[in-house]
Write a protein that holds these residues in place. Structure first.
Motif, PDB file in Angstrom:
ATOM      1  N   SER A 121      22.788  73.646  68.376  1.00  5.87           N
ATOM      2  CA  SER A 121      23.590  73.611  69.612  1.00  5.87           C
ATOM      3  C   SER A 121      25.044  73.352  69.270  1.00  5.87           C
ATOM      4  O   SER A 121      25.352  72.742  68.264  1.00  5.87           O
ATOM      5  N   ARG A 122      25.889  73.828  70.121  1.00  5.46           N
ATOM      6  CA  ARG A 122      27.335  73.692  69.863  1.00  5.46           C
ATOM      7  C   ARG A 122      28.031  73.225  71.127  1.00  5.46           C
ATOM      8  O   ARG A 122      27.770  73.757  72.197  1.00  5.46           O
TER       9      ARG A 122
ATOM     10  N   SER B 121      31.105  73.077  73.430  1.00  9.98           N
ATOM     11  CA  SER B 121      32.356  73.819  73.641  1.00  9.98           C
ATOM     12  C   SER B 121      33.459  72.861  74.072  1.00  9.98           C
ATOM     13  O   SER B 121      33.208  71.903  74.785  1.00  9.98           O
TER      14      SER B 121
ATOM     15  N   GLU C 266      27.748  75.088  78.097  1.00  7.57           N
ATOM     16  CA  GLU C 266      27.036  74.495  76.959  1.00  7.57           C
ATOM     17  C   GLU C 266      25.575  74.236  77.373  1.00  7.57           C
ATOM     18  O   GLU C 266      25.305  73.571  78.367  1.00  7.57           O
TER      19      GLU C 266
ATOM     20  N   GLY D  88      21.293  73.988  75.491  1.00  6.88           N
ATOM     21  CA  GLY D  88      20.540  74.072  74.229  1.00  6.88           C
ATOM     22  C   GLY D  88      19.036  73.858  74.426  1.00  6.88           C
ATOM     23  O   GLY D  88      18.629  73.309  75.439  1.00  6.88           O
TER      24      GLY D  88
ATOM     25  N   LYS E  28      22.791  80.192  72.463  1.00  5.55           N
ATOM     26  CA  LYS E  28      23.043  79.049  71.582  1.00  5.55           C
ATOM     27  C   LYS E  28      22.019  78.938  70.462  1.00  5.55           C
ATOM     28  O   LYS E  28      22.257  78.298  69.434  1.00  5.55           O
TER      29      LYS E  28
ATOM     30  N   HIS F 128      25.484  81.407  66.023  1.00  6.81           N
ATOM     31  CA  HIS F 128      26.260  80.807  67.115  1.00  6.81           C
ATOM     32  C   HIS F 128      27.440  80.003  66.584  1.00  6.81           C
ATOM     33  O   HIS F 128      28.522  80.006  67.162  1.00  6.81           O
ATOM     34  N   SER F 129      27.224  79.336  65.449  1.00  4.79           N
ATOM     35  CA  SER F 129      28.319  78.545  64.882  1.00  4.79           C
ATOM     36  C   SER F 129      29.427  79.430  64.323  1.00  4.79           C
ATOM     37  O   SER F 129      30.590  79.033  64.269  1.00  4.79           O
TER      38      SER F 129
END
Length: 810
Positions: free
Chosen positions: A7-8, A10, A196, A198, A417, A422-423
């Protein structure tokens, strides 16, 4: 094995806009001959003074100086600029009535499209602040029709909406605001939100508990093989290996499976364990053994129920070995074996996705795009949908379609995600924005990415490109901050060399010369063999000259000329050195510097005044060939210069001094053709006459001298008159010679020339046997110029003729 998706979080970014006044430095060329400043120079100085206050943020003082300029020079060619900047100063002071008054004065005077549009835009803003909403709407609508730059268009729409709202026209105001949303989603008035979300990943602690449970089963069975449930040992072995595999303990998983295969060779799970062993080899990166095991199992009678999985294993192993064609063959077999089973369909979808990657990695982008489309139709909601969209975005970018690539990357960022890319998508997104010349957006996503992944190569490159993007956008203040961040974070990286130089260029654009010098000094100290050495020396010299540090400026320009003579900066550095030598009263060194430019750097265009000065200096030094070269360069490089004719005349004199009479004559005749209706015709005739006299063509010379005598400046008119007398004398025309020589003596009081003219007049009288006029002329010569050579000759002549000596003053 389920793949975990990272997960990232934002970060919300605020886009900013600023008004950057980038006034290029203007450097006046020094006059080669001291003179009183003319009106144009005073005018320019006054406008520069006002501009200086504006650049320094002292808007009140700037306004006063612009008003002074307008009052003093109401008919200046720069009056529109003065009114415009006066209006800008009042606008920045929030004195909107005065801003409107000045901008209204400027608008009718400006015809250049972009400047006129900017004035209309500023007037629209001012009208809004003054409450003149209808006028604001009208002006801003005019600006919008012209398709202005994004920042201006967005602001114009916003203020138009505000004005319409103030007028009570809510529907049109809403339309204006909606247009901001549609056309400028990344602009100043839009706050971007980043979604965002996840998915939960499997808890690795639960896997540990599973392993502990499997261990209890194994221990109890070993102690008493007759216990009920001993039949489950093959499944326990298989599940334990699966847990170890998910924990990426591939060697432990392989060891467990090998023991289970040996202990339970008759189990129905034998094929399952053998298949899983192949995946354990794959996890260990022993791809060759994985392929060999898959091949051996595929040929066995019991392999049919696991044929799809074995083909997938073999295909993935070939993929990792970069055997893309073999991999595609095996993946196609996986697709062919798809059944109604959910797991089978999932494996088929994965195989289609891998086929797309194989084509991409093999450089077959068109086939890869087609394969991506096929795979996406089969994938539905599979976890690797984001991977495929990322791949499509990457292919579209490589096929030079960054706009479509951008949409794919944004989709991955917002909706996938779980994608393993995704990264990385932020890094790729930055390149798409950059290629679309949306530099601020590129800088934003790159810097966010760089902060999140500072230790990755892509994170480092993103930090570098964030500065480069803001530099491209003209936001030099922001680019300096980003360059400083890169230099501080990655001081030893080779790219720091170029970053230091780019930072210095940003400082130049902001006129921060001290900081520019600091960057360049650091560049030279850290990278003594830098490819930017010539540029560093040049700009260090330039910065020193701006700070009026003449010796320091000379040092750096000299270093550049000495060590980097082939650099594109060398000729200009040499030119600036020549100016420094001239300013410091080192005329000979200045002359040599400028002459070197003429000889070694023919593409460098020296100012016409400088070339003329150089020619004059070389003439005085009797270096006639070099002087000619300088004058010739003047008329070649500056054919419309007012000094062209004078330079041609002086060049002819150089040719005569070098005894190149034919070339001098050709030059002067060409001058006559070019100046048939005035201009430098007089000088051309004068020069041609001198050449003809040297050739003893006195008739031709006389014709030219009579043609030009009255049009020449005094410095040459007297000589031309004297030469007329000489021509008459040589042609035996004593009366005409007497009149010509007396004309010079009467009109000009020049000790040498006028004295000689009186002597020649006396000689002409002697030839005419007019003793009275002769004696009168000699006595006038003695009275006016008795101490000259010609006065002494006249006295000796009269003494020889008379019995009574003539006094020195008679």
């Amino acid at each position: 094995m389920d793949r975990a998706a990272l997960s990232r979080r934002s970060l919300t970014a605020i886009l900013w806009f600023g008004i950057i006044l980038c006034n290029a430095s203007t450097f006046a060329q020094e006059s080669v001959i001291p003179a009183t400043p003319v009106a144009d120079e005073l005018e320019a100085r006054q406008l520069d003074f006002a501009n200086g206050w504006l650049l320094r943020g002292n808007y009140a003082q700037a306004a006063r100086e612009y008003e002074k300029f307008i009052q003093t020079y109401p008919n200046s060619l720069q009056i529109a600029v003065a009114w415009s900047r006066l209006g800008e100063s009042h606008y920045l002071l929030k004195d909107y009535p005065k801003a409107k008054q000045a901008l209204d004065k400027a608008l009718p005077l400006v015809t250049e499209y972009d400047r006129r549009r900017h004035l209309q835009f500023r007037l629209g803003e001012v009208a809004y602040h003054l409450g003149n909403y209808a006028e604001s709407v009208e002006l801003l609508s005019t600006v919008l029709i012209s398709q202005p730059p994004a920042e201006v268009g967005e602001a114009a729409l916003f203020y138009k909406g505000q004005s319409l709202l103030a007028l009570g026209n809510k529907e049109q105001a809403l339309a204006a605001f909606q247009e901001v949303l549609d056309k400028h989603p990344k602009g100043k008035f839009i706050l971007l939100a980043s979604m965002e979300a996840g998915k939960l990943y499997r808890d690795l602690g639960q896997l540990d508990q599973a392993l502990k449970a499997y261990g209890i089963v194994e221990k109890a069975t070993a102690e008493d093989p007759r216990l009920p449930g001993a039949w489950a040992l093959p499944e326990t072995c298989f599940r334990k290996a699966s847990v170890l595999y998910e924990q990426k303990r591939f060697q432990d998983a392989a060891a467990t499976l090998k023991k289970g295969i040996a202990d339970h060779s008759k189990s129905d799970l034998l094929l399952e364990m053998q298949h899983s062993l192949g995946w354990a080899y794959f996890g260990m990166k022993d791809y060759t053994r994985a392929i060999e095991l898959a091949d051996s199992l595929i040929g066995s009678p019991t392999a049919s129920k696991r044929l799809q999985g074995l083909s997938l294993l073999r295909a993935n192993a070939h993929y990792e070995l970069t055997n893309y064609n073999e991999a595609i063959t095996s993946y196609s077999e996986v697709v062919r074996l798809v059944s109604d089973d959910d797991e089978s369909r999932k494996q088929g979808a994965e195989a289609l996705a891998r086929i797309a990657w194989c084509h991409y990695l093999a450089g077959r982008h068109d086939e890869a795009l087609e394969a991506v489309d096929v795979a996406l139709k089969a994938a539905e909601n599979a976890a690797f949908v984001g991977d495929l969209k990322f791949l499509r975005g990457q292919i579209l970018y490589l096929k030079n379609d960054p706009a479509k690539a951008l949409l794919e990357f944004l989709d991955v960022l917002a909706n996938h995600k779980e994608s393993r890319f995704h990264s990385e998508v932020g890094y790729r997104l930055g390149w798409s924005y950059f290629k679309l010349e949306q530099y601020q957006e590129a800088a934003e996503v790159w810097f966010t990415y760089a902060l999140k992944y500072p230790d990755q190569d892509t994170g480092r490159e993103a930090a570098l490109m964030a500065g480069e993007a803001t530099f491209k956008a003209g936001d030099f203040e922001q680019s300096l901050e980003l360059f400083d961040h890169y230099i501080t974070t990655y001081p030893q990286m080779p790219e720091s060399e170029s970053v230091l130089y780019r930072a210095s260029v940003a400082c130049y654009s902001l006129q921060k010369y001290d900081k520019m010098s600091a960057y360049l000094t650091q560049l030279i100290e850290r990278f003594p063999q830098t490819t930017y050495l010539a540029e560093a020396y040049y700009w260090l010299g330039f910065a020193a000259s701006v700070r009026e540090q003449t010796a320091e400026s000379e040092r750096y320009f000299s270093l550049l000329v000495k060590t980097q003579p082939t650099s594109e900066y060398a000729s200009d550095a040499l030119y600036r050195l020549g100016k420094i030598y001239n300013q410091t009263k080192r005329a000979q060194e200045s002359c040599e510097a400028f002459l070197r430019i003429v000889k070694e750097y023919p593409n460098h265009v020296l100012p016409a005044e400088m070339l003329f000065w150089l020619g004059a200096q070389l003439w005085d030094a009797k270096r006639y060939d070099d002087a000619f070269r300088s004058y010739a360069s003047l008329w070649e490089k500056h054919p419309s210069s007012e000094l062209k004719g004078r330079a041609q005349f002086e060049a002819g004199r150089c040719l005569m001094q070098a005894q190149k009479l034919a070339e001098a004559e050709a030059l002067y005749r060409r001058m006559l053709e070019e100046n048939q209706h005035g201009g430098y015709r007089g000088l051309a005739s004068y020069g041609l006459a001198i050449v003809l006299m040297d050739k003893k063509d006195y008739s031709g010379a006389l014709q030219q001298l009579l043609d030009c005598r009255d049009s020449l400046p005094d410095e040459w008119a007297a000589d031309a008159g004297f030469r007329i007398g000489v021509c008459h004398r040589e042609l035996g025309q004593a009366t005409e010679a007497f009149e010509a020589f007396m004309r010079v003596a009467i009109l000009y009081d020049l000790p040498t020339l006028s004295a000689q003219a009186l002597w020649e007049a006396g000689q002409a009288s002697d030839r005419l046997s007019d003793a009275t006029e002769s004696e009168k002329t000699y006595r006038e010569l003695i009275k006016r110029y008795g101490e000259t050579e010609w006065g002494n000759k006249a006295r000796e002549l009269l003494n020889a003729r008379a019995s009574q000596p003539v006094s020195a003053t008679e």
